[in-house]
Design a protein around this motif. Structure first.
Motif, short mmCIF file in Angstrom:
data_model
loop_
_atom_site.label_atom_id
_atom_site.label_comp_id
_atom_site.label_asym_id
_atom_site.label_seq_id
_atom_site.Cartn_x
_atom_site.Cartn_y
_atom_site.Cartn_z
N PHE A 53 0.75 -1.30 -0.22
CA PHE A 53 -0.01 0.02 -0.14
C PHE A 53 0.68 1.19 0.23
O PHE A 53 0.20 2.23 -0.27
CB PHE A 53 -1.03 0.08 1.17
N ALA A 54 1.97 1.28 0.31
CA ALA A 54 2.72 2.63 0.39
C ALA A 54 3.17 3.12 -0.99
O ALA A 54 3.14 2.59 -1.89
CB ALA A 54 4.13 2.37 0.90
N LYS A 55 2.82 4.48 -0.81
CA LYS A 55 3.05 5.51 -2.16
C LYS A 55 4.31 5.14 -2.45
O LYS A 55 5.16 5.46 -1.77
CB LYS A 55 2.40 6.84 -1.99
N GLN A 56 4.42 5.23 -3.57
CA GLN A 56 5.97 5.22 -4.30
C GLN A 56 6.76 6.44 -4.43
O GLN A 56 7.72 6.96 -4.56
CB GLN A 56 6.08 4.76 -5.73
N LYS A 57 5.77 7.55 -4.58
CA LYS A 57 6.11 8.84 -4.53
C LYS A 57 5.54 9.74 -3.57
O LYS A 57 4.32 9.66 -3.56
CB LYS A 57 5.94 9.47 -5.95
N LEU A 58 6.33 10.63 -2.77
CA LEU A 58 5.76 11.56 -1.78
C LEU A 58 5.28 12.92 -2.71
O LEU A 58 5.65 13.15 -3.52
CB LEU A 58 6.92 12.05 -0.91
N PRO A 59 4.48 13.32 -1.84
CA PRO A 59 3.78 14.74 -2.26
C PRO A 59 4.89 15.72 -2.37
O PRO A 59 5.91 15.78 -1.63
CB PRO A 59 2.76 15.24 -1.45
N THR A 60 4.86 16.73 -3.21
CA THR A 60 6.06 17.82 -3.10
C THR A 60 6.33 18.44 -2.12
O THR A 60 7.32 19.10 -1.76
CB THR A 60 5.62 18.69 -4.64
N TYR A 61 5.37 18.46 -1.18
CA TYR A 61 5.52 19.17 -0.08
C TYR A 61 6.73 18.59 0.80
O TYR A 61 7.30 19.45 1.44
CB TYR A 61 4.30 19.04 0.92
N TYR A 62 6.83 17.41 0.62
CA TYR A 62 7.93 16.75 1.41
C TYR A 62 9.19 17.26 0.78
O TYR A 62 10.36 17.28 1.39
CB TYR A 62 8.02 15.05 1.23
#
Length: 150
Positions: A53-62
């Motif tokens: 379930f983990a997202k492969q890409k983080l939001p740009t906020y990170y």
């Protein structure tokens, strides 16, 4: 990227089955403890998240801010001193995936070995030392790859 996630999902499922068989053997042998059951359950839950379930890409906020906390639904991870971003996130996920699938399979084996080799010292060696080593094998690689690719 989907093939990587598919491969990890398959590895997780295989390790989950192996771990279930190990727990059945531990129960038959009489070496199934609450600690073992709890730890393997935590690894299975955590591994299910990071492998499936983990997202492969983080939001740009990170990428724009120094954020030491990752939050996604009920899953939260705080690593002081490591800023999560898209350059270190794939490596952190890789370390967490390796740890979760290996821990599910290796922890029952190590516990049975310790129970048979050091039966009188099991509480100390199996309960505390093994748990400490296993958990440090998760946090140390996450910290190292988090700092390296920051």
């Amino acid at each position: 990227m989907k093939s990587i996630k598919r491969n990890w999902m398959l590895a997780y499922m295989i390790c989950l089955v192996i771990s279930a068989v190990e727990l059945i053997f531990c129960h038959i042998q009489g070496s199934l403890t609450q600690t073992l059951l709890t730890f393997v359950g935590i690894c299975a839950f955590f591994g299910g998240y990071v492998c499936i379930f983990a997202k492969q890409k983080l939001p740009t906020y990170y990428d724009d801010n120094r954020v030491c906390l990752y939050s996604d639904g009920i899953f939260r991870m705080n690593v002081p001193g490591v800023s999560f971003n898209n350059s270190n996130w794939p490596h952190i996920l890789q370390a967490l995936r390796i740890w979760s699938v290996c821990s599910m399979v290796l922890y029952p084996i190590l516990q049975v070995l310790i129970m048979n080799v050091f039966p009188e010292h099991y509480t100390y060696i199996g309960g505390y030392v093994l748990l400490f080593l296993t958990l440090s094998c998760m946090f140390i690689p996450v910290y190292i790859v988090g700092k390296k690719y920051e």
